[in-house]
Write an enzyme that holds these catalytic residues in place. Structure first.
Site, PDB file in Angstrom:
ATOM      1  N   GLY A 158       0.619  -1.468  -0.049  1.00 38.15           N
ATOM      2  CA  GLY A 158      -0.034   0.095  -0.183  1.00 38.15           C
ATOM      3  C   GLY A 158       1.050   1.304   0.024  1.00 38.15           C
ATOM      4  O   GLY A 158       0.261   2.373  -0.055  1.00 38.15           O
ATOM      5  N   PRO A 197       4.790  -5.095  -0.494  1.00 36.33           N
ATOM      6  CA  PRO A 197       4.829  -4.223  -1.311  1.00 36.33           C
ATOM      7  C   PRO A 197       4.953  -4.175  -2.895  1.00 36.33           C
ATOM      8  O   PRO A 197       5.530  -5.350  -3.451  1.00 36.33           O
ATOM      9  CB  PRO A 197       6.125  -3.255  -0.773  1.00 36.33           C
ATOM     10  CG  PRO A 197       6.907  -4.519  -0.673  1.00 36.33           C
ATOM     11  CD  PRO A 197       6.353  -5.578   0.097  1.00 36.33           C
ATOM     12  N   TYR A 200       0.845  -1.822 -12.159  1.00 35.10           N
ATOM     13  CA  TYR A 200      -0.552  -2.114 -12.527  1.00 35.10           C
ATOM     14  C   TYR A 200      -0.842  -1.644 -13.769  1.00 35.10           C
ATOM     15  O   TYR A 200      -1.754  -1.010 -14.260  1.00 35.10           O
ATOM     16  CB  TYR A 200      -1.530  -1.438 -11.483  1.00 35.10           C
ATOM     17  CG  TYR A 200      -1.446  -2.007 -10.209  1.00 35.10           C
ATOM     18  CD1 TYR A 200      -1.727  -3.252  -9.715  1.00 35.10           C
ATOM     19  CD2 TYR A 200      -0.709  -1.245  -9.086  1.00 35.10           C
ATOM     20  CE1 TYR A 200      -1.535  -3.712  -8.386  1.00 35.10           C
ATOM     21  CE2 TYR A 200      -0.429  -1.741  -7.732  1.00 35.10           C
ATOM     22  CZ  TYR A 200      -0.924  -3.043  -7.683  1.00 35.10           C
ATOM     23  OH  TYR A 200      -0.930  -3.556  -6.370  1.00 35.10           O
ATOM     24  N   TYR A 245      -9.427   4.532 -12.617  1.00 37.58           N
ATOM     25  CA  TYR A 245      -9.249   5.162 -11.197  1.00 37.58           C
ATOM     26  C   TYR A 245      -9.216   6.718 -11.409  1.00 37.58           C
ATOM     27  O   TYR A 245      -8.962   7.457 -10.326  1.00 37.58           O
ATOM     28  CB  TYR A 245      -8.244   4.738 -10.437  1.00 37.58           C
ATOM     29  CG  TYR A 245      -7.935   3.224 -10.372  1.00 37.58           C
ATOM     30  CD1 TYR A 245      -8.975   2.374  -9.732  1.00 37.58           C
ATOM     31  CD2 TYR A 245      -6.830   2.527 -10.882  1.00 37.58           C
ATOM     32  CE1 TYR A 245      -8.621   0.997  -9.730  1.00 37.58           C
ATOM     33  CE2 TYR A 245      -6.649   1.537 -10.840  1.00 37.58           C
ATOM     34  CZ  TYR A 245      -7.701   0.513 -10.403  1.00 37.58           C
ATOM     35  OH  TYR A 245      -7.463  -0.834 -10.348  1.00 37.58           O
ATOM     36  N   CYS A 298     -11.820   2.269 -29.052  1.00 33.30           N
ATOM     37  CA  CYS A 298     -13.342   2.956 -29.462  1.00 33.30           C
ATOM     38  C   CYS A 298     -14.001   2.994 -28.037  1.00 33.30           C
ATOM     39  O   CYS A 298     -15.072   2.213 -27.996  1.00 33.30           O
ATOM     40  CB  CYS A 298     -13.993   1.984 -30.309  1.00 33.30           C
ATOM     41  SG  CYS A 298     -13.222   1.654 -31.679  1.00 33.30           S
ATOM     42  N   ARG A 309      -5.327   2.483 -15.746  1.00 34.30           N
ATOM     43  CA  ARG A 309      -5.273   3.317 -14.722  1.00 34.30           C
ATOM     44  C   ARG A 309      -6.199   4.657 -14.667  1.00 34.30           C
ATOM     45  O   ARG A 309      -7.025   4.818 -13.734  1.00 34.30           O
ATOM     46  CB  ARG A 309      -3.988   3.505 -13.897  1.00 34.30           C
ATOM     47  CG  ARG A 309      -3.582   2.204 -13.583  1.00 34.30           C
ATOM     48  CD  ARG A 309      -2.155   2.309 -12.569  1.00 34.30           C
ATOM     49  NE  ARG A 309      -2.556   2.888 -11.158  1.00 34.30           N
ATOM     50  CZ  ARG A 309      -2.581   3.846 -10.821  1.00 34.30           C
ATOM     51  NH1 ARG A 309      -2.209   4.830 -11.407  1.00 34.30           N
ATOM     52  NH2 ARG A 309      -3.056   3.953  -9.480  1.00 34.30           N
TER      53      ARG A 309
HETATM   54  N1  LLP Z   1      -1.182  -6.931  -0.698  1.00 35.22           N
HETATM   55  C1  LLP Z   1      -2.549  -7.289  -0.923  1.00 35.22           C
HETATM   56  C2  LLP Z   1      -3.368  -8.406  -0.353  1.00 35.22           C
HETATM   57  C3  LLP Z   1      -3.056  -6.574  -1.753  1.00 35.22           C
HETATM   58  O1  LLP Z   1      -4.401  -6.629  -2.133  1.00 35.22           O
HETATM   59  C4  LLP Z   1      -2.355  -5.614  -2.546  1.00 35.22           C
HETATM   60  C5  LLP Z   1      -2.710  -4.865  -3.745  1.00 35.22           C
HETATM   61  C6  LLP Z   1      -0.947  -5.512  -2.289  1.00 35.22           C
HETATM   62  C7  LLP Z   1      -0.528  -6.270  -1.244  1.00 35.22           C
HETATM   63  C8  LLP Z   1       0.016  -4.628  -3.026  1.00 35.22           C
HETATM   64  O2  LLP Z   1      -0.223  -3.370  -2.915  1.00 35.22           O
HETATM   65  P1  LLP Z   1       0.740  -2.025  -3.278  1.00 35.22           P
HETATM   66  O3  LLP Z   1       2.038  -1.922  -2.597  1.00 35.22           O
HETATM   67  O4  LLP Z   1       1.097  -2.208  -4.679  1.00 35.22           O
HETATM   68  O5  LLP Z   1       0.070  -0.990  -2.958  1.00 35.22           O
HETATM   69  N2  LLP Z   1      -4.749  -1.807  -9.685  1.00 35.22           N
HETATM   70  C9  LLP Z   1      -4.789  -0.748  -8.536  1.00 35.22           C
HETATM   71  C10 LLP Z   1      -4.336  -1.245  -7.324  1.00 35.22           C
HETATM   72  C11 LLP Z   1      -4.928  -2.353  -6.722  1.00 35.22           C
HETATM   73  C12 LLP Z   1      -4.175  -2.985  -5.544  1.00 35.22           C
HETATM   74  C13 LLP Z   1      -4.632  -4.241  -5.349  1.00 35.22           C
HETATM   75  N3  LLP Z   1      -3.924  -4.961  -3.993  1.00 35.22           N
HETATM   76  C14 LLP Z   1      -3.976   0.710  -9.102  1.00 35.22           C
HETATM   77  O6  LLP Z   1      -3.581   0.693 -10.234  1.00 35.22           O
HETATM   78  O7  LLP Z   1      -3.813   1.441  -8.425  1.00 35.22           O
END
Ligand code: LLP
Length: 422
Positions: A239, A274, A379, A316, A350, A312
């Site tokens: 996150g 991460p 992503y 979003y 399209c 994205r």
């Molecule tokens: N752990 C779990 C259980 C998760 O669901 C996620 C992301 C992560 C770790 C990794 O999170 P990060 O460190 O990358 O923030 N497609 C969206 C983001 C979806 C996140 C899904 N889960 C975007 O493009 O912003």
């Protein structure tokens, strides 16, 4: 920090001019910097060094084998959410005992595959899932190590589609009833509850959610231990946000300052998952302008990357910096800089929702010129599709003055390959 810089008005990745990459590999093209990937992993490992964390790279973010392997070589494990990702992690050489298996809907086949390969930990999200894991473990004469994924019910903190710790989303076990649930499994011989898991949402730009999560987690761990569960792992998920616009993100050390003391207090092993923090700003998407046009009072730059390459912005409303590959980038991409015109940067798909940037001030560009869409490593390719019959982009990894193709561009034949011949 990343390794994408303009030198003499030409965008470089490390020592390689981006136009040379576009020439050699074509566009749209994902370009990744090996040094940036390694640097970001190191930043996390050093920030949390006091508790010697297991950093499990979240391969949903960008699972390319070369990138995953780089993470594994850097000491990371993997966070996987499906059999496909588990397969990928193992193929990249990740030791199974460094793999955590997340996801709200693991199928029996996926659970079996995880046992067969000996993954470290299941992050469990429902009673049904725990029953299934216990049943399968009994049948295979195994004992599952699980972490209970709890939804800590925190205030909203990021885009609603990616906020995973507010009430009413599908993720995790309800914090109000998790202890009743945990009580029922104390004596199950096939399931050992050894951990607590939380993933608060993504991306997160403040430490506050982690502070609140840690406080709630500490209380829960005490109570789980009182029930007889030997909790020794705390998985705080991923996150950590990144700079998409300017300097909106926090350094890893800021998150560590909030998380490490809680982990030390709990006596648990810290696991992190991460993704974006590592790969987001280690990649960009290079595209070529096909046409420009003025219509309905707007100036459109139509280039060859589209929502199928990077979804994205439309999914979003995400902001990605966009700038010509040849030029001088401004300090601030969000304002009207001198010599710029207001544009919508769109693709050939399209749908009116097919855009990379809207109402953005860019220098005038014409047919054949190259554009870079920044912060696209996370992503981006991972969520790419073949919509509108578009083969997916190529991916290249740059290291110093060298570059290697790590995924070839798809072809029209690739598009129909899995279909049954008629
Ligand atoms: N752990 C779990 C259980 C998760 O669901 C996620 C992301 C992560 C770790 C990794 O999170 P990060 O460190 O990358 O923030 N497609 C969206 C983001 C979806 C996140 C899904 N889960 C975007 O493009 O912003």
């Amino acid at each position: 920090m990343d390794h994408f810089t303009y030198k003499n008005r030409i965008l470089h990745c490390d020592d390689v001019p981006v136009p040379a990459l576009a020439e050699k590999y074509g566009t749209p093209l994902y370009v990744y910097s090996k040094k940036t990937l390694q640097h970001h992993l190191k930043q996390l490992q050093s920030a949390f060094a006091a508790v010697n964390p297991l950093v499990c790279y979240s391969i949903k973010t960008n699972g390319n084998l070369h990138i995953t392997k780089l993470m594994v070589e850097g000491g990371a494990g993997c966070d996987v959410t499906s059999a496909g990702e588990l397969y990928r992690a193992l193929k990249a050489g990740c030791p199974a005992d460094k793999i955590v298996f997340a996801g709200a809907g693991k199928t029996d086949a996926e659970i079996r595959m995880a046992f067969d390969n000996g993954v470290f930990l299941f992050n469990v999200e429902s009673e049904g899932e725990l029953d299934a894991i216990a049943d399968i473990a009994r049948g295979m004469n195994r004992v599952a190590q699980v972490a209970l994924r709890v939804n800590p019910d925190l205030p909203p903190k990021t885009h609603a589609k990616t906020d995973t710790s507010v009430k009413g989303v599908k993720f995790g076990l309800d914090i109000d009833t998790v202890l009743e649930f945990a009580q029922k499994v104390v004596k199950n011989p096939h399931v050992k509850v050894v951990g607590l898991h939380m993933h608060l949402g993504s991306p997160i730009l403040s430490t506050e959610p982690y502070r609140l999560g840690i406080a709630k987690g500490l209380m829960l761990i005490d109570k789980l231990r009182d029930q007889g569960h030997k909790i020794n792992v705390w998985n705080m998920g991923g996150g950590f946000g990144i700079n998409y616009k300017k300097n909106e993100a926090l350094p890893a050390t800021a998150f560590a300052e909030v998380i490490v003391p809680g982990i030390q207090k709990s006596g648990c092993k810290l696991v992190l998952e991460p993704g974006r923090f590592i790969v987001g700003n280690a990649g960009l998407l290079v595209s070529r302008v096909i046409y420009t046009k003025d219509s309905g009072g707007k100036h459109f730059v139509i280039q060859d990357a589209a929502m199928n390459d990077l979804i994205r912005p439309t999914l979003y409303d995400s902001f990605h910096r966009v700038w010509p590959v040849v030029g001088s980038p401004p300090e601030d991409f969000q304002i009207e800089n001198p010599g710029t015109i207001k544009c919508d940067v769109v693709g050939p798909v399209c749908e009116s929702g097919d855009f990379l940037a809207k109402d953005r001030y860019l220098p005038p560009v014409g047919r054949g010129e190259l554009l870079a869409t920044f912060s696209a490593g996370a992503y981006g390719m991972a969520m790419a599709s073949n919509y509108n019959g578009r083969p997916r982009a190529a991916e290249v990894l740059v290291d110093g003055g060298e570059h290697h193709l790590i995924r070839r561009r798809e072809t029209n034949e690739d598009l129909i390959r899995p279909e049954i011949e008629c």
